[in-house]
Design a protein around this motif. Sequence first.
Motif, PDB file in Angstrom:
ATOM      1  N   LYS A  71       6.588   5.358  -4.248  1.00 41.08           N
ATOM      2  CA  LYS A  71       5.294   5.155  -4.898  1.00 41.08           C
ATOM      3  C   LYS A  71       5.439   5.051  -6.416  1.00 41.08           C
ATOM      4  O   LYS A  71       4.585   4.499  -7.107  1.00 41.08           O
ATOM      5  CB  LYS A  71       4.323   6.274  -4.534  1.00 41.08           C
ATOM      6  CG  LYS A  71       4.705   7.648  -5.084  1.00 41.08           C
ATOM      7  CD  LYS A  71       3.682   8.693  -4.701  1.00 41.08           C
ATOM      8  CE  LYS A  71       4.058  10.059  -5.285  1.00 41.08           C
ATOM      9  NZ  LYS A  71       3.066  11.105  -4.901  1.00 41.08           N
ATOM     10  N   ASP A  72       6.535   5.604  -6.951  1.00 47.21           N
ATOM     11  CA  ASP A  72       6.823   5.486  -8.378  1.00 47.21           C
ATOM     12  C   ASP A  72       8.325   5.657  -8.576  1.00 47.21           C
ATOM     13  O   ASP A  72       9.094   5.847  -7.626  1.00 47.21           O
ATOM     14  CB  ASP A  72       6.034   6.508  -9.208  1.00 47.21           C
ATOM     15  CG  ASP A  72       6.218   7.936  -8.720  1.00 47.21           C
ATOM     16  OD1 ASP A  72       7.341   8.261  -8.287  1.00 47.21           O
ATOM     17  OD2 ASP A  72       5.254   8.709  -8.752  1.00 47.21           O
ATOM     18  N   ARG A  73       8.752   5.598  -9.815  1.00 49.50           N
ATOM     19  CA  ARG A  73      10.179   5.669 -10.127  1.00 49.50           C
ATOM     20  C   ARG A  73      10.784   7.019  -9.749  1.00 49.50           C
ATOM     21  O   ARG A  73      11.922   7.104  -9.269  1.00 49.50           O
ATOM     22  CB  ARG A  73      10.384   5.395 -11.618  1.00 49.50           C
ATOM     23  CG  ARG A  73      11.829   5.196 -12.043  1.00 49.50           C
ATOM     24  CD  ARG A  73      11.887   4.915 -13.528  1.00 49.50           C
ATOM     25  NE  ARG A  73      11.173   3.693 -13.848  1.00 49.50           N
ATOM     26  CZ  ARG A  73      11.726   2.483 -13.865  1.00 49.50           C
ATOM     27  NH1 ARG A  73      13.004   2.354 -13.533  1.00 49.50           N
ATOM     28  NH2 ARG A  73      11.021   1.431 -14.184  1.00 49.50           N
ATOM     29  N   ALA A  74      10.036   8.092  -9.968  1.00 53.27           N
ATOM     30  CA  ALA A  74      10.551   9.424  -9.657  1.00 53.27           C
ATOM     31  C   ALA A  74      10.838   9.573  -8.172  1.00 53.27           C
ATOM     32  O   ALA A  74      11.869  10.133  -7.769  1.00 53.27           O
ATOM     33  CB  ALA A  74       9.557  10.494 -10.130  1.00 53.27           C
ATOM     34  N   GLU A  75       9.929   9.068  -7.338  1.00 53.49           N
ATOM     35  CA  GLU A  75      10.125   9.180  -5.889  1.00 53.49           C
ATOM     36  C   GLU A  75      11.307   8.334  -5.439  1.00 53.49           C
ATOM     37  O   GLU A  75      12.098   8.745  -4.580  1.00 53.49           O
ATOM     38  CB  GLU A  75       8.858   8.758  -5.151  1.00 53.49           C
ATOM     39  CG  GLU A  75       8.941   8.924  -3.641  1.00 53.49           C
ATOM     40  CD  GLU A  75       7.639   8.574  -2.960  1.00 53.49           C
ATOM     41  OE1 GLU A  75       7.591   7.522  -2.287  1.00 53.49           O
ATOM     42  OE2 GLU A  75       6.675   9.354  -3.103  1.00 53.49           O
TER      43      GLU A  75
ATOM     44  N   GLY B 138       0.799  -1.208   0.000  1.00 55.63           N
ATOM     45  CA  GLY B 138       0.000   0.000   0.000  1.00 55.63           C
ATOM     46  C   GLY B 138       0.834   1.261   0.000  1.00 55.63           C
ATOM     47  O   GLY B 138       0.372   2.320  -0.390  1.00 55.63           O
ATOM     48  N   SER B 139       2.092   1.176   0.464  1.00 60.76           N
ATOM     49  CA  SER B 139       2.924   2.375   0.561  1.00 60.76           C
ATOM     50  C   SER B 139       3.717   2.656  -0.699  1.00 60.76           C
ATOM     51  O   SER B 139       4.321   3.705  -0.827  1.00 60.76           O
ATOM     52  CB  SER B 139       3.892   2.236   1.738  1.00 60.76           C
ATOM     53  OG  SER B 139       4.744   1.115   1.542  1.00 60.76           O
ATOM     54  N   GLY B 140       3.756   1.735  -1.631  1.00 60.78           N
ATOM     55  CA  GLY B 140       4.486   1.985  -2.860  1.00 60.78           C
ATOM     56  C   GLY B 140       5.064   0.712  -3.436  1.00 60.78           C
ATOM     57  O   GLY B 140       4.570  -0.391  -3.200  1.00 60.78           O
ATOM     58  N   ILE B 141       6.156   0.878  -4.203  1.00 60.88           N
ATOM     59  CA  ILE B 141       6.794  -0.218  -4.931  1.00 60.88           C
ATOM     60  C   ILE B 141       8.236  -0.315  -4.484  1.00 60.88           C
ATOM     61  O   ILE B 141       8.899   0.692  -4.224  1.00 60.88           O
ATOM     62  CB  ILE B 141       6.718   0.034  -6.449  1.00 60.88           C
ATOM     63  CG1 ILE B 141       5.258   0.168  -6.890  1.00 60.88           C
ATOM     64  CG2 ILE B 141       7.409  -1.067  -7.223  1.00 60.88           C
ATOM     65  CD1 ILE B 141       5.106   0.635  -8.310  1.00 60.88           C
ATOM     66  N   THR B 142       8.733  -1.531  -4.388  1.00 61.62           N
ATOM     67  CA  THR B 142      10.133  -1.747  -4.040  1.00 61.62           C
ATOM     68  C   THR B 142      10.945  -1.873  -5.326  1.00 61.62           C
ATOM     69  O   THR B 142      10.619  -2.688  -6.190  1.00 61.62           O
ATOM     70  CB  THR B 142      10.295  -3.024  -3.199  1.00 61.62           C
ATOM     71  OG1 THR B 142       9.512  -2.897  -2.015  1.00 61.62           O
ATOM     72  CG2 THR B 142      11.752  -3.219  -2.817  1.00 61.62           C
ATOM     73  N   PHE B 143      11.987  -1.063  -5.441  1.00 57.96           N
ATOM     74  CA  PHE B 143      12.829  -1.038  -6.634  1.00 57.96           C
ATOM     75  C   PHE B 143      14.209  -1.602  -6.311  1.00 57.96           C
ATOM     76  O   PHE B 143      14.760  -1.366  -5.229  1.00 57.96           O
ATOM     77  CB  PHE B 143      13.000   0.394  -7.156  1.00 57.96           C
ATOM     78  CG  PHE B 143      11.749   1.007  -7.712  1.00 57.96           C
ATOM     79  CD1 PHE B 143      11.445   0.902  -9.052  1.00 57.96           C
ATOM     80  CD2 PHE B 143      10.875   1.693  -6.885  1.00 57.96           C
ATOM     81  CE1 PHE B 143      10.304   1.471  -9.568  1.00 57.96           C
ATOM     82  CE2 PHE B 143       9.729   2.275  -7.394  1.00 57.96           C
ATOM     83  CZ  PHE B 143       9.446   2.159  -8.738  1.00 57.96           C
TER      84      PHE B 143
ATOM     85  N   ALA C 193       5.296  -3.943 -12.688  1.00 61.64           N
ATOM     86  CA  ALA C 193       5.067  -2.993 -13.778  1.00 61.64           C
ATOM     87  C   ALA C 193       4.795  -1.612 -13.214  1.00 61.64           C
ATOM     88  O   ALA C 193       4.090  -1.457 -12.243  1.00 61.64           O
ATOM     89  CB  ALA C 193       3.870  -3.435 -14.634  1.00 61.64           C
ATOM     90  N   THR C 194       5.364  -0.615 -13.814  1.00 60.77           N
ATOM     91  CA  THR C 194       5.068   0.770 -13.468  1.00 60.77           C
ATOM     92  C   THR C 194       4.871   1.562 -14.740  1.00 60.77           C
ATOM     93  O   THR C 194       5.501   1.324 -15.750  1.00 60.77           O
ATOM     94  CB  THR C 194       6.232   1.413 -12.680  1.00 60.77           C
ATOM     95  OG1 THR C 194       7.378   1.433 -13.502  1.00 60.77           O
ATOM     96  CG2 THR C 194       6.530   0.659 -11.408  1.00 60.77           C
ATOM     97  N   SER C 195       4.002   2.504 -14.654  1.00 64.97           N
ATOM     98  CA  SER C 195       3.711   3.304 -15.843  1.00 64.97           C
ATOM     99  C   SER C 195       4.793   4.313 -16.140  1.00 64.97           C
ATOM    100  O   SER C 195       4.772   4.941 -17.184  1.00 64.97           O
ATOM    101  CB  SER C 195       2.384   4.060 -15.650  1.00 64.97           C
ATOM    102  OG  SER C 195       2.471   4.914 -14.529  1.00 64.97           O
TER     103      SER C 195
END
Length: 412
Positions: free
Chosen positions: A28-32, A4-9, A54-56
């Motif tokens: 939450k996304d690649r920029a963050e 819920g808090s974002g994506i792990t990269f 997958a991320t947009s």
Amino acid sequence: MADGSGITFQYKARDAKGTRQSGLIAGKDRAEATAALKAKGLFPIALEPEGNQATSSSFGGKIAKGGKKQLTAKQTADFLARLAKLAGRQITTERALAIIGEGGDDRISRTALEVRRALREGAPLSRALQSEAGIADPVTLSLIGGAEVSGDMDQALATAADILQSRLTVKRRIITGLMYPGILLTVALASLGLIMVAIIPQFRPLVEDRFDLVPPIGRAVFAVSQVLSTLWPVFLIAILLVSITAWLAARRGLLSGILTKLGAYIPFVRQMVLRNQMMLLLHVLGALLARDVTLSGALRVVSKSAPDGSVKSGMTSITQKVESGRALSSAFKEQKLLPREAIEMIRIGEEAGDLGGMITRTSDDMRDAADRDLERFLLVFQPALIVGVGLLIGVSLYALFSAIVSVNAISF
């Protein structure tokens, strides 16, 4: 993993000392996630979702080929610049497109309405521009695709328009610089052909009976004149066909590539073209890095937009080396695509943690150097062309009159 808090990269990065690091970071996304890495003093090289999530906002992925081909390069730059100005005034993209579409019945206005229709049907702007405006440039699509996530669409559109305009400016500068020499060469060759076909044959009866007494240079001129007088319709048709082919190639955007390949056989021209190509690619790379695109993703985009040949293969090799852990300056040094001064500036950017800014500054310095190269080329080429054409005409007339004088001298 995503929660819920974002994506792990999964990331690969370098610190201020150039030490390579890797690990996991959430966002939450690649920029963050990129911003979080920079806050830790790390410069991201690669940043991918753990487990192929997958991320947009993914950069450097596959970009489909453009659909409709409606806008020229100049129209595309103008369209994006107008859209950026409206978006910068806090107007929604859809409303900005409607305003451009209401501006007239030209191609840009019609394209704006088509893109707006695609947006209203649920397509993102990057895909709508690709399918409705025929924009297939990977740099433009990557910038806009990233802005769809980060939200700074006006800046992304302005950057894309600036990059396209820079490409057009380089082409325009070269074409404008070569226009006068080209016209001069065309007129001079036409004049020389007229002399060979219409004037020199009239003097042939004067030396026909004693042609063996004519000096060698005179016999050569008369021989060339005879060939041209006999085959001039064939040469004229060939010139027309070449001109039509060149015009069609220019309409399809292929002429510059053909001229670049021909110029590659001339060392000075090859160096000048390479400097201009690398200046544009560094401009694109700096713009992408300034927008928090990872170095690996930015290099993949730049490699796709590079012209075919040694530059494209070199940029592809640089991308692979950087993704395997090499420093960007070291990879550029091996490929020998940049002068030593440019590589030193990139090295400083790596150590100072401002790679994007130093690459942009390097691009500006190379633009100044490219302008100086073009000015020097034209300063030498134009007088040399005038002297060369003058010598051709002078030698032809000298050979003609020396032949006549020689025959008349023997007669007396």
